[in-house]
Design an enzyme around this catalytic site. Structure first.
Site, mmCIF file in Angstrom:
data_model
loop_
_atom_site.group_PDB
_atom_site.id
_atom_site.type_symbol
_atom_site.label_atom_id
_atom_site.label_comp_id
_atom_site.label_asym_id
_atom_site.label_seq_id
_atom_site.Cartn_x
_atom_site.Cartn_y
_atom_site.Cartn_z
ATOM 1 N N ASP A 221 -10.176 9.669 -2.609
ATOM 2 C CA ASP A 221 -9.743 8.861 -1.345
ATOM 3 C C ASP A 221 -10.685 8.986 -0.319
ATOM 4 O OD1 ASP A 221 -6.657 7.639 -0.619
ATOM 5 O OD2 ASP A 221 -8.245 7.978 0.916
ATOM 6 N N ILE A 222 -10.907 7.829 0.424
ATOM 7 C CA ILE A 222 -11.875 7.652 1.380
ATOM 8 C C ILE A 222 -11.382 8.707 2.830
ATOM 9 C CG2 ILE A 222 -11.132 5.666 2.699
ATOM 10 C CD1 ILE A 222 -13.966 4.959 2.498
ATOM 11 N N ASN B 230 3.057 4.293 -3.848
ATOM 12 C CA ASN B 230 3.787 3.532 -3.009
ATOM 13 C C ASN B 230 3.836 2.143 -3.609
ATOM 14 O OD1 ASN B 230 3.809 5.497 -0.869
ATOM 15 N ND2 ASN B 230 1.710 5.292 -0.183
ATOM 16 N N GLU C 116 -0.721 0.036 1.089
ATOM 17 C CA GLU C 116 -1.764 -0.616 1.819
ATOM 18 C C GLU C 116 -2.780 -1.506 1.094
ATOM 19 O OE1 GLU C 116 -2.388 1.003 6.315
ATOM 20 O OE2 GLU C 116 -3.030 2.384 4.747
ATOM 21 N N VAL C 117 -2.960 -1.094 -0.157
ATOM 22 C CA VAL C 117 -3.873 -1.972 -1.099
ATOM 23 C C VAL C 117 -3.002 -2.556 -2.383
ATOM 24 C CG1 VAL C 117 -5.952 -1.483 -2.362
ATOM 25 C CG2 VAL C 117 -5.560 -0.316 -0.320
ATOM 26 N N HIS D 79 -1.897 2.034 -7.393
ATOM 27 C CA HIS D 79 -2.885 3.243 -7.573
ATOM 28 C C HIS D 79 -1.849 4.447 -7.315
ATOM 29 C CE1 HIS D 79 -2.672 1.270 -3.584
ATOM 30 N NE2 HIS D 79 -2.476 2.561 -2.789
ATOM 31 N N HIS E 22 -1.649 8.468 -6.014
ATOM 32 C CA HIS E 22 -2.432 9.292 -5.380
ATOM 33 C C HIS E 22 -2.115 10.701 -6.191
ATOM 34 C CE1 HIS E 22 -2.711 6.893 -1.490
ATOM 35 N NE2 HIS E 22 -1.692 6.537 -2.001
HETATM 36 P P1 AMP Z 1 -1.570 3.181 0.042
HETATM 37 O O1 AMP Z 1 -1.197 3.428 1.302
HETATM 38 O O2 AMP Z 1 -0.724 3.829 -0.936
HETATM 39 O O3 AMP Z 1 -1.616 1.922 -0.346
HETATM 40 O O4 AMP Z 1 -2.791 3.962 -0.257
HETATM 41 C C1 AMP Z 1 -4.140 3.433 0.068
HETATM 42 C C2 AMP Z 1 -5.175 4.480 -0.033
HETATM 43 O O5 AMP Z 1 -6.233 3.907 -0.250
HETATM 44 C C3 AMP Z 1 -5.245 5.283 1.301
HETATM 45 O O6 AMP Z 1 -5.226 6.419 1.156
HETATM 46 C C4 AMP Z 1 -6.783 4.864 1.805
HETATM 47 O O7 AMP Z 1 -7.351 6.101 2.453
HETATM 48 C C5 AMP Z 1 -7.325 4.559 0.479
HETATM 49 N N1 AMP Z 1 -8.659 3.903 0.637
HETATM 50 C C6 AMP Z 1 -8.787 2.555 1.185
HETATM 51 N N2 AMP Z 1 -9.952 2.220 1.041
HETATM 52 C C7 AMP Z 1 -10.484 2.950 0.371
HETATM 53 C C8 AMP Z 1 -11.857 3.105 -0.472
HETATM 54 N N3 AMP Z 1 -12.968 2.016 -0.343
HETATM 55 N N4 AMP Z 1 -12.312 4.226 -0.900
HETATM 56 C C9 AMP Z 1 -11.404 5.205 -1.272
HETATM 57 N N5 AMP Z 1 -10.062 5.032 -0.984
HETATM 58 C C10 AMP Z 1 -9.662 4.080 -0.168
#
Ligand code: AMP
Length: 125
Positions: A39-40, A97, A105-106, A110, A112
């Protein structure tokens, strides 16, 4: 911004771009079914995201529409990564999530994987 995970899959999401190698990632594991990368913005000493290779918005989408092979392959990949990271004995936490209330958010499924310290009781806040 949380995403509406009931919308159709958007192939411009950031994890789709990572899968297409359009943007870089720090890969820790990859197989036919899954990609795992750091994770970034890590929230624990070990914070890895495991994503299926298929185009699934959320846990709901994947569990409803993923094939048996995709689901088995993905779940096995998550377990494999945790073992490979040495997290079985000390323990670890998985979190997926899904949708607005979870603050997903994405819009690509995914999981975690958190570990590397005592994480304390789960906080929902
Ligand atoms: P969520 O809130 O569960 O959708 O988590 C999205 C996660 O993606 C967050 O923990 C971000 O830090 C992570 N994230 C977003 N962009 C990137 C990226 N380019 N590389 C790695 N992790 C990312």
């Amino acid at each position: 911004m949380p995403v509406d995970a009931t919308l159709p899959y958007d192939d411009q999401n950031i994890f789709a771009k990572i899968l297409r190698r359009e943007i870089p990632n720090r890969t820790v594991y990859e197989d036919e079914w899954a990609l795992a990368f750091h994770d970034i913005n890590p929230q624990a000493p070990i914070h890895i995201l495991v994503i299926p290779k298929g185009a699934y918005v959320s846990w709901d989408d994947f569990s409803a529409h993923g094939s048996e092979a995709e689901i088995a392959g993905f779940i096995r990949a998550v377990g494999h990564v945790a073992r490979e990271q040495g997290l079985v004995a000390p323990g670890y936490r998985l979190l997926a999530n899904a949708g607005i209330n979870s603050h997903q958010e994405v819009p690509h499924l995914h999981v975690h994987l958190f570990g590397g310290k005592a994480l304390g009781p789960m906080l929902v806040r």
